[in-house]
Design a protein around this motif. Sequence first.
Motif, PDB file in Angstrom:
ATOM      1  N   UNK A 257       0.840  -1.206   0.000  1.00  0.00           N
ATOM      2  CA  UNK A 257       0.000   0.000   0.000  1.00  0.00           C
ATOM      3  C   UNK A 257       0.869   1.248   0.000  1.00  0.00           C
ATOM      4  N   UNK A 258       0.267   2.306  -0.567  1.00  0.00           N
ATOM      5  CA  UNK A 258       0.847   3.645  -0.462  1.00  0.00           C
ATOM      6  C   UNK A 258      -0.308   4.622  -0.498  1.00  0.00           C
ATOM      7  N   UNK A 259      -0.395   5.541   0.458  1.00  0.00           N
ATOM      8  CA  UNK A 259      -1.575   6.415   0.539  1.00  0.00           C
ATOM      9  C   UNK A 259      -1.679   7.410  -0.608  1.00  0.00           C
ATOM     10  N   UNK A 260      -0.553   7.824  -1.189  1.00  0.00           N
ATOM     11  CA  UNK A 260      -0.601   8.848  -2.224  1.00  0.00           C
ATOM     12  C   UNK A 260       0.571   8.614  -3.190  1.00  0.00           C
ATOM     13  N   UNK A 261       0.262   8.131  -4.388  1.00  0.00           N
ATOM     14  CA  UNK A 261       1.335   7.799  -5.322  1.00  0.00           C
ATOM     15  C   UNK A 261       1.825   9.029  -6.065  1.00  0.00           C
ATOM     16  N   UNK A 262       3.063   8.917  -6.551  1.00  0.00           N
ATOM     17  CA  UNK A 262       3.682   9.977  -7.349  1.00  0.00           C
ATOM     18  C   UNK A 262       4.039   9.423  -8.719  1.00  0.00           C
ATOM     19  N   UNK A 263       4.242  10.319  -9.667  1.00  0.00           N
ATOM     20  CA  UNK A 263       4.606   9.899 -11.018  1.00  0.00           C
ATOM     21  C   UNK A 263       5.857   9.014 -10.972  1.00  0.00           C
ATOM     22  N   UNK A 264       6.775   9.314 -10.058  1.00  0.00           N
ATOM     23  CA  UNK A 264       8.026   8.568  -9.955  1.00  0.00           C
ATOM     24  C   UNK A 264       7.837   7.139  -9.437  1.00  0.00           C
ATOM     25  N   UNK A 265       6.620   6.806  -9.017  1.00  0.00           N
ATOM     26  CA  UNK A 265       6.346   5.432  -8.583  1.00  0.00           C
ATOM     27  C   UNK A 265       6.032   4.511  -9.754  1.00  0.00           C
ATOM     28  N   UNK A 266       5.968   5.062 -10.958  1.00  0.00           N
ATOM     29  CA  UNK A 266       5.762   4.234 -12.141  1.00  0.00           C
ATOM     30  C   UNK A 266       6.875   3.198 -12.231  1.00  0.00           C
TER      31      UNK A 266
END
Lengths: 116, 113
Positions: B77-86
């Motif tokens: 899980x991650x509460x808020x993803x970022x573009x860099x998590x691609x």
Amino acid sequence: NAGVTQTPKFRVLKTGQSMTLLCAQDMNHEYMYWYRQDPGMGLRLIHYSVGEGTTAKGEVPDGYNVSRLKKQNFLLGLESAAPSQTSVYFCASSFRTSGSRTDTQYFGPGTRLTVL
Amino acid sequence: AQSVSQHNHHVILSEAASLELGCNYSYGGTVNLFWYVQYPGQHLQLLLKYFSGDPLVKGIKGFEAEFIKSKFSFNLRKPSVQWSDTAEYFCAVKENAGNMLTFGGGTRLMVKP
């Protein structure tokens, strides 16, 4: 520390040719592994080694051989390459994996192999 | 033989959305559990691991995973993803007494900016 390195990075073979992939680690790890990565199948273990001079089969060992003559190196050989061996090959190493504690596997950058 | 299932093969999210990636395994004994991430063109890196203790594990970059033994699951899980998590995310399981990691098939995550 370079960590885990692999050579070569890319290779194209014709069916029936042979080649050796080299994995080297400078972390003094006992355990080393060879995986292949294919789309939708994750990583599958080919062979592994729990120490210098020892090797064992993994999940998909057929068509591959390995050797661990030195602690820091783990070689993967293809004696007669087949198109089904087209894949990305990753080497990994870890300090130890048995018992109540387990250590992380550290991965190399991969070798992309195409067999025509 | 041990098997690991990642049911989501492709996930597309917008930035700031919450993420949960599923992982289920088949082995009934004591296991060690891992999530690895592979950014485009790079090798696998460890996100987090569980081998004992608190079943809620926190890893790098704001990721966490919860081990639920009764469900044979270890969801990321991650509460808020970022573009860099691609990236592509792999769950892996090792029997506590064994030497081999078994990987799931991977989940490709694309985060739209």
